[in-house]
Motif scaffolding. Structure first.
Motif, PDB file in Angstrom:
ATOM      1  N   GLN A 104       0.820  -1.214   0.000  1.00  0.00           N
ATOM      2  CA  GLN A 104       0.000   0.000   0.000  1.00  0.00           C
ATOM      3  C   GLN A 104       0.854   1.265   0.000  1.00  0.00           C
ATOM      4  O   GLN A 104       0.411   2.331   0.419  1.00  0.00           O
ATOM      5  CB  GLN A 104      -0.938  -0.008   1.217  1.00  0.00           C
ATOM      6  CG  GLN A 104      -1.963  -1.140   1.171  1.00  0.00           C
ATOM      7  CD  GLN A 104      -2.956  -1.067   2.315  1.00  0.00           C
ATOM      8  OE1 GLN A 104      -3.392   0.020   2.706  1.00  0.00           O
ATOM      9  NE2 GLN A 104      -3.318  -2.216   2.863  1.00  0.00           N
ATOM     10  N   CYS A 105       2.106   1.149  -0.468  1.00  0.00           N
ATOM     11  CA  CYS A 105       3.015   2.300  -0.433  1.00  0.00           C
ATOM     12  C   CYS A 105       2.707   3.315  -1.525  1.00  0.00           C
ATOM     13  O   CYS A 105       3.189   4.444  -1.475  1.00  0.00           O
ATOM     14  CB  CYS A 105       4.464   1.849  -0.527  1.00  0.00           C
ATOM     15  SG  CYS A 105       4.801   0.639  -1.820  1.00  0.00           S
ATOM     16  N   GLY A 106       1.913   2.920  -2.510  1.00  0.00           N
ATOM     17  CA  GLY A 106       1.571   3.851  -3.581  1.00  0.00           C
ATOM     18  C   GLY A 106       2.579   3.807  -4.711  1.00  0.00           C
ATOM     19  O   GLY A 106       3.552   3.047  -4.688  1.00  0.00           O
ATOM     20  N   LEU A 107       2.319   4.643  -5.696  1.00  0.00           N
ATOM     21  CA  LEU A 107       3.132   4.661  -6.912  1.00  0.00           C
ATOM     22  C   LEU A 107       3.946   5.937  -6.969  1.00  0.00           C
ATOM     23  O   LEU A 107       3.438   7.026  -6.755  1.00  0.00           O
ATOM     24  CB  LEU A 107       2.231   4.588  -8.146  1.00  0.00           C
ATOM     25  CG  LEU A 107       1.350   3.336  -8.263  1.00  0.00           C
ATOM     26  CD1 LEU A 107       0.438   3.472  -9.472  1.00  0.00           C
ATOM     27  CD2 LEU A 107       2.196   2.078  -8.360  1.00  0.00           C
ATOM     28  N   CYS A 131       8.428   1.770  -5.789  1.00  0.00           N
ATOM     29  CA  CYS A 131       8.434   2.795  -4.736  1.00  0.00           C
ATOM     30  C   CYS A 131       9.617   2.549  -3.807  1.00  0.00           C
ATOM     31  O   CYS A 131       9.887   1.411  -3.412  1.00  0.00           O
ATOM     32  CB  CYS A 131       7.118   2.747  -3.975  1.00  0.00           C
ATOM     33  SG  CYS A 131       7.074   3.807  -2.512  1.00  0.00           S
ATOM     34  N   LEU A 155      -1.295   0.525   7.363  1.00  0.00           N
ATOM     35  CA  LEU A 155      -0.853   1.926   7.256  1.00  0.00           C
ATOM     36  C   LEU A 155      -1.348   2.786   8.414  1.00  0.00           C
ATOM     37  O   LEU A 155      -0.793   3.871   8.655  1.00  0.00           O
ATOM     38  CB  LEU A 155      -1.421   2.561   5.976  1.00  0.00           C
ATOM     39  CG  LEU A 155      -1.049   1.989   4.624  1.00  0.00           C
ATOM     40  CD1 LEU A 155      -1.784   2.775   3.531  1.00  0.00           C
ATOM     41  CD2 LEU A 155       0.452   2.059   4.402  1.00  0.00           C
ATOM     42  N   CYS A 187       4.703   7.468   1.814  1.00  0.00           N
ATOM     43  CA  CYS A 187       4.163   6.132   1.525  1.00  0.00           C
ATOM     44  C   CYS A 187       2.979   5.806   2.412  1.00  0.00           C
ATOM     45  O   CYS A 187       2.542   4.659   2.454  1.00  0.00           O
ATOM     46  CB  CYS A 187       5.253   5.093   1.697  1.00  0.00           C
ATOM     47  SG  CYS A 187       5.816   4.967   3.412  1.00  0.00           S
ATOM     48  N   SER A 188       2.475   6.801   3.144  1.00  0.00           N
ATOM     49  CA  SER A 188       1.227   6.745   3.916  1.00  0.00           C
ATOM     50  C   SER A 188       1.337   6.122   5.301  1.00  0.00           C
ATOM     51  O   SER A 188       0.354   6.150   6.050  1.00  0.00           O
ATOM     52  CB  SER A 188       0.084   6.070   3.135  1.00  0.00           C
ATOM     53  OG  SER A 188      -0.262   6.858   2.014  1.00  0.00           O
TER      54      SER A 188
END
Lengths: 340, 340
Positions: A104-107, A131, A155, A187-188
């Motif tokens: 879930q770290c994102g792009l 990431c 997260l 990365c939240s």
């Protein structure tokens, strides 16, 4: 609060300046030296990663899933998303029975320019594996899986793993966990705000945890020794080819552990000396960090001159233009104040 | 010398800060407002390009070679090396009977990320056409060709064209040319150091040259009118899609001319008001310039609110992380001091 740390010259005059703060601390709890006010506030950002990985070791998750030292280095990394980093993270996820969809770290575009170019021109798809935080997130997923914590909410600040990490970061920084300012990282996951001096103490304890006081890292000696050694043996996995902290650890050759953080932070530890260093550029940029770290090591005579030479060989303080003309220089602009 | 111009927040606290200097000047010679010391030194860098192009117009070279307004905008540009910019510069060189081998600006990755990706992955070769300064150099070559000046040495400070440009920049900045600090720019031509206030005066004269005093731009009215109109009509050629000054001129819709300069400089002019603005971030970065310019225009009520809204629509002051979570904000942190 901050002071001028570095200058860029052009045509013999100062063109640009970088202000910031430096703190140098001993694991025994002594602040050794500083530039600017060591009580300056900052967020720990990715320099906290070695500490965010402590539960991975202490829970037994790293052993259960057979994470190698190279993989542990990736759990402490802001890697540049080179293909080798991505394939290693994917292999770690496979050990968990997961794939990149669990991250879930994102792009974000990888720091590796060739890999970034492939994403931009559509040769490959964007992936959370690219990431810089994908190794950290994989370590968190491993810990959650091993401890039976929920994977979908890892997260969130009140997730049991994030609460545990907050307590650990407070310990390492020698402040009550409740006093840490919480914010959301790139990365939240939660990131932690305190002072530059406290970051230096945390890295002193990463460097020499067995010398740390109880309640300030000593109980985490085994985990910290393992993570620190993993980072120093695999510096290419902590950032990447050509990257600052990778080069610092290569130059240090076993005598320096280092980790960058977003918005102009670098933290370093000297295991034999039990010393931690935190340097933050107040404007959030990185280009002055090599001269600032080299100058800190030089003024305090903390390492052999050859190590400083090696850092400067990796990061030339001269500025060259598009025609490779030498048009200016980076130079340090501070004098560390030693504590009485 | 400088003052805090902008802050970045995260988790409700200030994480990073950008110091700098702002000067706002009227073409009549009055300094209207400032933040920080308007006598702060800086190099004019690429914000000087409209003035470096004056000899191209006044020599007759632009007419002889049939340069269009779009091409004149490129002569004043730090373009992002998009394919359309490169093909236009190549067409301009063809009008001179030259090709890209005549350009001595050097090689640098284009700012356009798709074009940069193609260079990095080897799909296309690096070319001086991609350099943000290739239009300026083509304008200089046109002037040299028309005036019979040597083409091979046009970079050198003592080349007749560079001496002429130095005199013009001194006039526009209202300082003796001999007082300008000379240094080498990224593309190897001379750049000129003086104060932020003097850059604001130069842009006030670019905005409204017919209102400038004799010896401070008025004699160059025809050239400046033509260059300014070319820039405002073809903002996409002055920087490129998504770039700051292109967006400012698009938002301004004929009421603002703007040009960036390396190391954190933006200069702008308001033709109807005869006002010039210079904003420089002391650390050499750009990310705070949109909020700093928008706030300057707002505090002095220099443009319609819709123009400021449009700038902020192009450059969102909110900070989003890799997961598009709103994690912080850019905000202005200065109050302009109005001159008595």
């Amino acid at each position: 609060m901050t002071t001028r740390l570095a200058e860029l010259t052009r045509g013999g005059r100062v063109e640009s300046v970088h202000a910031g703060t430096i703190a140098v601390a001993h694991v025994d709890g002594t602040l050794l030296a500083s530039a600017g006010d060591p009580a300056t506030f900052a967020y720990f950002r990715s320099s906290a990663k070695p500490f965010q990985a402590i539960p991975l070791i202490e829970s037994g998750a790293a052993d259960r899933f057979g994470f190698t030292p190279a993989e542990l280095a990736l759990c402490c990394a802001s890697h540049n998303g080179a293909p080798g980093h991505q394939s290693q993270v994917l292999a770690m996820l496979a050990k968990l029975g997961l794939d990149s969809s669990a991250l879930q770290c994102g792009l974000v575009l990888p720091g590796d320019e060739h890999e970034a170019a492939r994403v931009i021109d559509g040769a490959i798809a964007a992936s959370p594996l690219q990431c810089d935080c994908s190794g950290k997130h994989t370590g968190m997923l491993a810990t959650c899986l091993h401890l039976g914590y929920p994977l979908d909410s890892y997260l969130e600040p009140e997730h049991p793993l994030q609460r545990q990490i907050r307590d650990i970061v407070g310990e390492m920084c020698r402040v009550p966990a409740g006093s840490l300012t919480l914010a959301t990282d790139g990365c939240s996951v939660p990131t932690f705000g305190t002072t530059i001096a406290n970051f230096a103490f945390a890295f002193a304890a990463l460097a020499a945890p067995s010398a740390a006081p109880v309640g300030a890292g000593r109980e985490h000696t085994a985990a910290l020794d393992r993570l620190r050694e993993a980072m120093m043996r695999h510096p290419e996995n902590v950032a990447g080819e050509g990257e600052f902290v990778t080069n610092v650890m290569a130059a240090g050759n076993g005598h320096i552990v280092a980790k960058s953080g977003a918005e102009g932070l670098v933290c370093a530890g000297l295991p034999e000396r039990g010393i931690g260093i935190a340097i933050r550029i107040a404007d959030g940029t990185y280009r002055a960090l090599p001269v600032a770290l080299a100058e800190t090591l030089r003024q305090l005579e903390l390492v052999e001159p050859a190590v400083i030479d090696a850092i400067e060989a990796y990061h030339d303080p001269r500025i060259f233009n598009h025609n490779r003309r030498h048009v200016g220089d980076f130079r340090a602009a501070f004098q560390l104040e030693r504590a009485a």
